[in-house]
Design a protein around this motif. Structure first.
Motif, PDB file in Angstrom:
ATOM      1  N   ARG A 110     -99.984 -67.366 -10.325  1.00 35.10           N
ATOM      2  CA  ARG A 110     -99.422 -68.513 -11.033  1.00 35.10           C
ATOM      3  C   ARG A 110     -98.026 -68.117 -11.511  1.00 35.10           C
ATOM      4  O   ARG A 110     -97.857 -67.056 -12.124  1.00 35.10           O
ATOM      5  N   TYR A 111     -97.016 -68.936 -11.170  1.00 37.15           N
ATOM      6  CA  TYR A 111     -95.666 -68.658 -11.678  1.00 37.15           C
ATOM      7  C   TYR A 111     -95.606 -68.971 -13.161  1.00 37.15           C
ATOM      8  O   TYR A 111     -96.471 -69.684 -13.696  1.00 37.15           O
ATOM      9  N   HIS A 112     -94.538 -68.428 -13.809  1.00 36.70           N
ATOM     10  CA  HIS A 112     -94.446 -68.548 -15.271  1.00 36.70           C
ATOM     11  C   HIS A 112     -94.447 -70.000 -15.742  1.00 36.70           C
ATOM     12  O   HIS A 112     -94.843 -70.298 -16.856  1.00 36.70           O
ATOM     13  N   ASP A 113     -94.002 -70.944 -14.865  1.00 36.52           N
ATOM     14  CA  ASP A 113     -93.977 -72.351 -15.298  1.00 36.52           C
ATOM     15  C   ASP A 113     -95.330 -73.031 -15.106  1.00 36.52           C
ATOM     16  O   ASP A 113     -95.469 -74.238 -15.305  1.00 36.52           O
ATOM     17  N   GLY A 149     -98.200 -73.130   7.525  1.00 39.22           N
ATOM     18  CA  GLY A 149     -98.522 -73.970   6.376  1.00 39.22           C
ATOM     19  C   GLY A 149     -97.317 -74.792   6.002  1.00 39.22           C
ATOM     20  O   GLY A 149     -96.178 -74.370   6.250  1.00 39.22           O
ATOM     21  N   PRO A 150     -97.542 -75.958   5.397  1.00 36.08           N
ATOM     22  CA  PRO A 150     -96.407 -76.792   5.005  1.00 36.08           C
ATOM     23  C   PRO A 150     -95.578 -76.117   3.914  1.00 36.08           C
ATOM     24  O   PRO A 150     -96.021 -75.127   3.317  1.00 36.08           O
ATOM     25  N   ASN A 151     -94.398 -76.658   3.650  1.00 33.31           N
ATOM     26  CA  ASN A 151     -93.567 -76.127   2.568  1.00 33.31           C
ATOM     27  C   ASN A 151     -94.361 -76.150   1.271  1.00 33.31           C
ATOM     28  O   ASN A 151     -95.068 -77.121   0.983  1.00 33.31           O
ATOM     29  N   GLY A 152     -94.233 -75.068   0.508  1.00 35.57           N
ATOM     30  CA  GLY A 152     -94.902 -75.022  -0.784  1.00 35.57           C
ATOM     31  C   GLY A 152     -96.363 -74.620  -0.712  1.00 35.57           C
ATOM     32  O   GLY A 152     -97.070 -74.637  -1.728  1.00 35.57           O
ATOM     33  N   SER A 153     -96.844 -74.224   0.480  1.00 36.30           N
ATOM     34  CA  SER A 153     -98.270 -73.882   0.604  1.00 36.30           C
ATOM     35  C   SER A 153     -98.579 -72.475   0.091  1.00 36.30           C
ATOM     36  O   SER A 153     -99.748 -72.122  -0.068  1.00 36.30           O
ATOM     37  N   GLY A 154     -97.532 -71.679  -0.157  1.00 32.98           N
ATOM     38  CA  GLY A 154     -97.766 -70.350  -0.736  1.00 32.98           C
ATOM     39  C   GLY A 154     -97.437 -69.195   0.198  1.00 32.98           C
ATOM     40  O   GLY A 154     -97.702 -68.033  -0.144  1.00 32.98           O
ATOM     41  N   LYS A 155     -96.835 -69.481   1.358  1.00 39.01           N
ATOM     42  CA  LYS A 155     -96.579 -68.415   2.337  1.00 39.01           C
ATOM     43  C   LYS A 155     -95.675 -67.313   1.760  1.00 39.01           C
ATOM     44  O   LYS A 155     -96.017 -66.137   1.824  1.00 39.01           O
ATOM     45  N   SER A 156     -94.527 -67.732   1.213  1.00 38.36           N
ATOM     46  CA  SER A 156     -93.590 -66.708   0.710  1.00 38.36           C
ATOM     47  C   SER A 156     -94.218 -65.935  -0.449  1.00 38.36           C
ATOM     48  O   SER A 156     -94.072 -64.712  -0.541  1.00 38.36           O
ATOM     49  N   THR A 157     -94.906 -66.640  -1.316  1.00 38.19           N
ATOM     50  CA  THR A 157     -95.542 -65.970  -2.458  1.00 38.19           C
ATOM     51  C   THR A 157     -96.541 -64.926  -1.966  1.00 38.19           C
ATOM     52  O   THR A 157     -96.594 -63.804  -2.478  1.00 38.19           O
TER      53      THR A 157
HETATM   54  P1  ADP Z   1     -93.957 -71.663   1.055  1.00 36.40           P
HETATM   55  O1  ADP Z   1     -93.373 -70.306   1.360  1.00 36.40           O
HETATM   56  O2  ADP Z   1     -95.218 -71.935   1.822  1.00 36.40           O
HETATM   57  O3  ADP Z   1     -92.961 -72.775   1.184  1.00 36.40           O
HETATM   58  P2  ADP Z   1     -93.947 -70.786  -1.707  1.00 36.40           P
HETATM   59  O4  ADP Z   1     -94.737 -69.540  -1.792  1.00 36.40           O
HETATM   60  O5  ADP Z   1     -92.445 -70.658  -1.679  1.00 36.40           O
HETATM   61  O6  ADP Z   1     -94.453 -71.648  -0.462  1.00 36.40           O
HETATM   62  O7  ADP Z   1     -94.307 -71.718  -2.917  1.00 36.40           O
HETATM   63  C1  ADP Z   1     -95.646 -71.968  -3.331  1.00 36.40           C
HETATM   64  C2  ADP Z   1     -95.609 -72.786  -4.608  1.00 36.40           C
HETATM   65  O8  ADP Z   1     -95.018 -72.031  -5.651  1.00 36.40           O
HETATM   66  C3  ADP Z   1     -94.778 -74.068  -4.492  1.00 36.40           C
HETATM   67  O9  ADP Z   1     -95.390 -75.058  -5.285  1.00 36.40           O
HETATM   68  C4  ADP Z   1     -93.436 -73.657  -5.085  1.00 36.40           C
HETATM   69  O10 ADP Z   1     -92.771 -74.767  -5.641  1.00 36.40           O
HETATM   70  C5  ADP Z   1     -93.875 -72.683  -6.165  1.00 36.40           C
HETATM   71  N1  ADP Z   1     -92.848 -71.664  -6.456  1.00 36.40           N
HETATM   72  C6  ADP Z   1     -92.247 -70.818  -5.579  1.00 36.40           C
HETATM   73  N2  ADP Z   1     -91.398 -69.998  -6.213  1.00 36.40           N
HETATM   74  C7  ADP Z   1     -91.454 -70.333  -7.524  1.00 36.40           C
HETATM   75  C8  ADP Z   1     -90.805 -69.844  -8.714  1.00 36.40           C
HETATM   76  N3  ADP Z   1     -89.940 -68.842  -8.660  1.00 36.40           N
HETATM   77  N4  ADP Z   1     -91.136 -70.422  -9.878  1.00 36.40           N
HETATM   78  C9  ADP Z   1     -92.023 -71.432  -9.964  1.00 36.40           C
HETATM   79  N5  ADP Z   1     -92.694 -71.933  -8.883  1.00 36.40           N
HETATM   80  C10 ADP Z   1     -92.388 -71.385  -7.681  1.00 36.40           C
END
Ligand code: ADP
Length: 258
Positions: A13-16, A38-46
């Motif tokens: 969970r991000y800080h927000d 996965g679609p944008n925002g699905s959590g891949k980068s995280t």
């Molecule tokens: P993807 O790589 O699949 O596009 P992300 O891992 O970038 O997905 O993002 C997963 C979720 O976390 C999204 O809802 C995104 O908005 C949120 N998110 C990503 N980075 C941050 C951040 N630094 N602070 C708050 N929320 C974030």
């Protein structure tokens, strides 16, 4: 065999308050090349950032991430980061030395290798990505495709056993994409590639993992997953045209009539 990557019930969970990962489980064996879709925002980068321990600690970790059997914990990070080469989505986040050669040398220098070994590795890595001629070029004078190759050379120079690539072909023109794919195909080791480039996945990754809303929603053979049009559409993706010509429909998918 010890998996290259093992993730158990990972939540983040991000800080927000955004819940980016909601209980991810997966296992990748050494030398596999796996596409992460996965679609944008699905959590891949995280998810990818967890493999290198880059994310800020937002309270007690939930779940387990193991790289070659070793937990990704603060005390293990120096060792883990020698094993994991993470290619960022934006090359400008990765390049920070004055010239290409300096940038590629940075990793081996951090490993404390002797100078001749560093020079040899830089040469090998630049040759692998066909950038020898640009060794002395300032990194900010490179094209987007050259920057990506320079970043990859920087990873190759410290010889990671696991390559983790975040959208490696985004922003490349068709020739750049073709060259990058053939480069990736030649690289040894385990690869996990987050991408929207379904052609890349079909050509390079026998297996795919599909992520949506922070969960794994499918994991299996790339051809079967990508041919499953209802699955693809339900998760913001589409069945790639390349499959229409190169692979028969699996029996559980109705042939398209249009
Ligand atoms: P993807 O790589 O699949 O596009 P992300 O891992 O970038 O997905 O993002 C997963 C979720 O976390 C999204 O809802 C995104 O908005 C949120 N998110 C990503 N980075 C941050 C951040 N630094 N602070 C708050 N929320 C974030």
């Amino acid at each position: 065999m010890t998996p290259a990557i093992e993730i158990r019930n990972l939540r983040y969970r991000y800080h927000d308050g955004t819940e980016a990962l909601r209980g991810v489980n997966l296992r990748i064996q050494p030398d596999e090349c796996v596409g992460l879709l996965g679609p944008n925002g699905s959590g891949k980068s995280t998810l990818l950032l967890h493999l290198n321990g880059i994310l800020p600690d937002e309270g007690p970790p939930e779940g387990t991430v193991l790289v070659f059997g070793r937990p990704v914990t603060p005390e293990n990070l120096p060792l883990i980061r020698r094993q994991v080469g993470l290619l960022f989505q934006d090359p400008d986040d990765q390049l920070f030395c004055p010239t290409v050669a300096d940038d590629v040398a940075f990793g081996p220098q951090q490993l404390g290798l002797p100078e001749p070994e560093i020079r040899a590795r830089v040469q090998r890595a630049l040759a692998a990505v066909s950038l020898e001629a640009l060794a002395d070029r300032p990194t900010h004078h490179l094209s987007h495709g050259e920057k990506r190759r320079a970043c990859l050379a920087g990873l190759l120079a410290y010889e990671p056993a696991l390559l983790v690539l975040d959208e490696p072909t985004s922003g490349l023109d068709p020739r750049g994409r073709r060259e990058f794919k053939s480069l990736l195909r030649r690289l040894p080791g385990t690869k996990l590639i987050a991408t929207h480039d379904l052609e890349l996945v079909v050509e390079l990754c026998p297996r795919c993992i599909l992520l949506d809303e922070g969960r794994v929603v499918a994991d299996g053979s790339t051809v079967e997953l990508l041919n499953d049009e209802p699955l693809m559409l339900a998760h913001g993706l589409e069945r790639p045209h390349i499959l229409l010509h190169t692979h028969p429909h699996p029996s559980h998918v109705e042939p398209r009539t249009s």
